[in-house]
Design a protein around this motif. Sequence first.
Motif, mmCIF file in Angstrom:
data_model
loop_
_atom_site.group_PDB
_atom_site.id
_atom_site.type_symbol
_atom_site.label_atom_id
_atom_site.label_comp_id
_atom_site.label_asym_id
_atom_site.label_seq_id
_atom_site.Cartn_x
_atom_site.Cartn_y
_atom_site.Cartn_z
ATOM 1 N N UNK A 176 0.829 -1.209 0.000
ATOM 2 C CA UNK A 176 0.000 0.000 0.000
ATOM 3 C C UNK A 176 0.865 1.261 0.000
ATOM 4 N N UNK A 177 2.034 1.183 0.646
ATOM 5 C CA UNK A 177 2.954 2.321 0.627
ATOM 6 C C UNK A 177 3.497 2.586 -0.762
ATOM 7 N N UNK A 178 3.806 1.532 -1.501
ATOM 8 C CA UNK A 178 4.271 1.700 -2.880
ATOM 9 C C UNK A 178 3.206 2.377 -3.732
ATOM 10 N N UNK A 179 1.970 1.949 -3.559
ATOM 11 C CA UNK A 179 0.884 2.531 -4.348
ATOM 12 C C UNK A 179 0.664 3.995 -3.984
ATOM 13 N N UNK A 185 0.156 1.159 -11.877
ATOM 14 C CA UNK A 185 -1.069 0.783 -11.168
ATOM 15 C C UNK A 185 -0.863 -0.444 -10.274
ATOM 16 N N UNK A 186 -1.931 -0.814 -9.558
ATOM 17 C CA UNK A 186 -1.878 -2.038 -8.779
ATOM 18 C C UNK A 186 -2.297 -3.196 -9.682
ATOM 19 N N UNK A 195 4.684 -2.985 -15.172
ATOM 20 C CA UNK A 195 5.011 -1.757 -14.469
ATOM 21 C C UNK A 195 3.947 -1.489 -13.404
ATOM 22 N N UNK A 196 4.381 -1.119 -12.214
ATOM 23 C CA UNK A 196 3.466 -0.868 -11.104
ATOM 24 C C UNK A 196 3.783 -1.770 -9.931
ATOM 25 N N UNK A 197 2.807 -1.956 -9.065
ATOM 26 C CA UNK A 197 2.978 -2.767 -7.853
ATOM 27 C C UNK A 197 2.162 -4.043 -7.981
ATOM 28 N N UNK A 461 5.090 6.871 4.138
ATOM 29 C CA UNK A 461 3.687 6.781 3.724
ATOM 30 C C UNK A 461 2.788 6.404 4.908
ATOM 31 N N UNK A 462 1.508 6.684 4.750
ATOM 32 C CA UNK A 462 0.540 6.406 5.809
ATOM 33 C C UNK A 462 0.436 4.911 6.139
#
Length: 573
Positions: A176-179, A185-186, A195-197, A461-462
Amino acid sequence: MGFWLWRLFFFAFAEILLFHGFCSSEPAPNYSFLHQATSAPPLSYYDYIIIGGGTAGCPLAATLSHNSSVLLLERGGSPYGNPNITNLSSFGRALSDLSASSPSQRFVSEDGVINARARVLGGGSCINAGFYTRASSSYVAAVGWDSRLVNESYRWAEKVVAFQPPMRQWQTAVRDGLLQTGVSPYNGFTYDHLIGTKVGGTIFDGEGRRHTAADLLEYANPKGITVMLHASVHKILFTTTGRKRASAHGVIFRDASGNKHIAYLNDGEKNEVILSAGAIGSPHLLMLSGVGPLDHLKAHNITVVLDQPLVGQGMADNPMNAIYIPSPAPVEVSLIQVVGITSYGSYIEAASGENFAGGSTHRDFGIFSPRIGQLSTLPPKQRTPEALAKAISDMEALNPIVFNGGFILEKVRGPLSQGHLHLVNTNPNDNPSVTFNYFQHPQDLQRCVEGLRVIERVIQSRPMAPFRYNSLSLPVLLNMTASSPINLLPHHANVSTSLEQYCKDTVMTIWHYHGGCQMGRVVDSDYRVIGIDSLRVIDGSTFRDSPGTNPQATVMMLGRYMGVKILKERLGN
């Protein structure tokens, strides 16, 4: 009600056993074709002789056994019955075992980075961190593989060895931090390289048991395959009689007692010797057999079969750097499950939790333990045996609270930096000299810096908030990771060095080295050794770049892929 309480207790107790590494080892399959090399006859004949029962050699041998006689020679033993290989919670114990019988053989590159090569049936899939992910479609196209057969070959392996990992607190927070950081995109759970998480696959099943390339031998025709364990190949035999160029026609190997055995190819132009000994073993054995740079071979009194100066060239290892994040909240034990695939060429992954790699009384940082050679507290050239011993001692003296945390790492795609492999002596059991030239190419260094900046944003990140101390800024975390010992009261409040210097000083391996017999230089597009008949190399030594974020899936695929292609050539369709 009593029944359901009992079920709840049973599953909770099983989870505790799994977490603490008490799950039993995987029982040995009923492989009737598995033998110790001491039982091998002095002389034998086969259609195919495969050197190396590793990540490529096992699927290759299993495939070829269906229409030919195959001898698979593995210098190590069986992975079955060894809990240090099988159990996820025991990760690192095999890598920290430096005995002659260990499934892992340590080597130190000339760069000073401590590394490991497999010495066991199943190869690197027996000692790695288990992440399973495919190469990108652009990688497949660039190599020139048949995409349909590639996908079929991946699926063939995945039916046996690949699983969806459980997503717990730490890995979920990193995902979730990566996103939130913008690595999007996820892509959900997928084996594909996008490409993405994403959440990738793992070769650890739901009970925490490792499944290796050796398991792919269940596909073999038992009447067409012979596997010899503790069979150390010393030389490939060549003939030039009546030929314009040399042709491989057999091998010399020795068993655990030192007895000599010779295996020859049966008569027939389609029969072959195939090297699948890995990025270190394949170029090493080619040189020992007389295929390599002429002057270098002559300097070691090796009879030259073919002057091939590119054998041993193009050696590369993807540099890995990590940041340790001590956590105020408990974290699970996890290896690699989530990956952030950035557009600029850095891959972000994570591991967490306290391992007991040195034994039940020794706390450990698992995948980043100095016991397995992963030492970032000193620049590579300073990582002497004495320094390693001190780092282990310092780690054992740490407050237990320090082990409550995890690492976020970045790995450089490619890499563009390359080195070479040279002989030290003519003993096939000794390591050759290997140089990787980490960060020699400036783009590799820039990718590392960009990866560290992504990690900083992930940490801040949160989703990562429950797993960080707010007082610990990135400079403090960098200092903690690069200081000896790691502690919660760092020596300095700020890091005076640059991120570029941090990359160079804390570089470690993620065991993804490749090259030495590269396609187009040493082998052709069908993996035949250029200038030699009846000899191929099929393994990671042929790669110019490491495929995907982690190569093991593609190495397994390559074994199956080329097995199918060779059988089609043999059958004439």
